[in-house]
Scaffold this active site. Sequence first.
Site, PDB file in Angstrom:
ATOM      1  N   GLU A 156     -81.959  -2.879  20.399  1.00 29.87           N
ATOM      2  CA  GLU A 156     -82.408  -1.493  20.194  1.00 29.87           C
ATOM      3  C   GLU A 156     -83.097  -0.958  21.444  1.00 29.87           C
ATOM      4  O   GLU A 156     -84.128  -0.291  21.391  1.00 29.87           O
ATOM      5  CB  GLU A 156     -83.338  -1.393  18.982  1.00 29.87           C
ATOM      6  CG  GLU A 156     -82.652  -1.755  17.667  1.00 29.87           C
ATOM      7  CD  GLU A 156     -83.592  -1.668  16.479  1.00 29.87           C
ATOM      8  OE1 GLU A 156     -83.374  -0.794  15.615  1.00 29.87           O
ATOM      9  OE2 GLU A 156     -84.538  -2.471  16.414  1.00 29.87           O
ATOM     10  N   GLU A 260     -77.508  -5.772  12.257  1.00 24.89           N
ATOM     11  CA  GLU A 260     -78.656  -5.613  11.358  1.00 24.89           C
ATOM     12  C   GLU A 260     -78.439  -4.347  10.548  1.00 24.89           C
ATOM     13  O   GLU A 260     -78.239  -3.267  11.110  1.00 24.89           O
ATOM     14  CB  GLU A 260     -79.954  -5.522  12.158  1.00 24.89           C
ATOM     15  CG  GLU A 260     -81.215  -5.586  11.306  1.00 24.89           C
ATOM     16  CD  GLU A 260     -82.476  -5.547  12.131  1.00 24.89           C
ATOM     17  OE1 GLU A 260     -83.419  -4.840  11.719  1.00 24.89           O
ATOM     18  OE2 GLU A 260     -82.524  -6.213  13.189  1.00 24.89           O
TER      19      GLU A 260
END
Length: 334
Positions: A156, A260
């Site tokens: 991220e 995820e």
Amino acid sequence: MVIARSRLTAAALLVVAVFFLVDACGGAGSKGGANAGTATASAAHFQVSSMLKPSGRTLGVVDDKTPWQYGIVTAFTKEAGRAPDIREYYSSWGDDFDAEGNAFLWRHGQLPMMALVPSDTSLADIAKGKDDAYIGRLADQIASYDGPLALSFAGEMNGPWNSWGPQHAKPRDFVASWRRAHDIFTARGVTNVIWVWTPHVVDSGTTAELRPYYPGSAYVDWVGLIGYYGPIDGIAFSSLFTPTLREIAGFSAKPVLIAETGVAESDDKQAHIRDLFQGAAKAGVIGLIWYDQRKDWPGGKQLMDWRISTSVGALAAFQVESARNDFGHSLKNG
């Protein structure tokens, strides 16, 4: 073994001479020097080359517990109706690698996936070589584990909530730090790592372009996307994942893993679970990893319940749709 040379008998000297002759002709070499980029004899025998293009879709589970904390796997197995193929966990930059814990996962059928988080470290410093000693030590530790590891570094990176995100680090620093780590692993002969580049999906909270963050096809094995179905951005695969998949397709042809994800509790959770599995299968991803916990909304403080067992309907939808869309493919045999 240390030998006191001054006390060796002639016979012992002969044995030692033969040993070094055999070693020179093809035995294992001595461990390399202290330099982080030096190849060493600790290089793993395991080769991940056969695993880079899976023939089926994997199903995984992720949480913040260590590999030895196996309760998440047993609970997920009971609820999902099958054991996960991937067990993802988080590790902080500077931590040692748990070779035994990862071997435990692999023996039990899960590909370990380590999300390496550089919370207290500057990507620019990593890129400049200030942490080369740690990278070299980590590489040797991972190589000592004779099994595969999927490795996600600074995931991220496009998320402004991260200390290594756009407001704190430039894309070139991320790319340079990734390549530096990769090059050190390569120089040390590490062959058991699958390098997973894991941006968050592009949405209202993560608007940065992804291409400047891509280290290059020679440095990435899988693309891993992170995104959640919830009340802010994600209510359909077509809006949550598809735009990012299209953007990435413009510069990478690597296999895509949803690294995820989860579906927040709501009246539409069953429908969202069906949409997720159907959309992921249609998009041709190689797998999906579920965050089966309560967790804050990405980038915020709103507590969400992502577990598949929040209702009988949600659990049934997960079991039916994961099976119907062929999620569940062991990576033990590549």
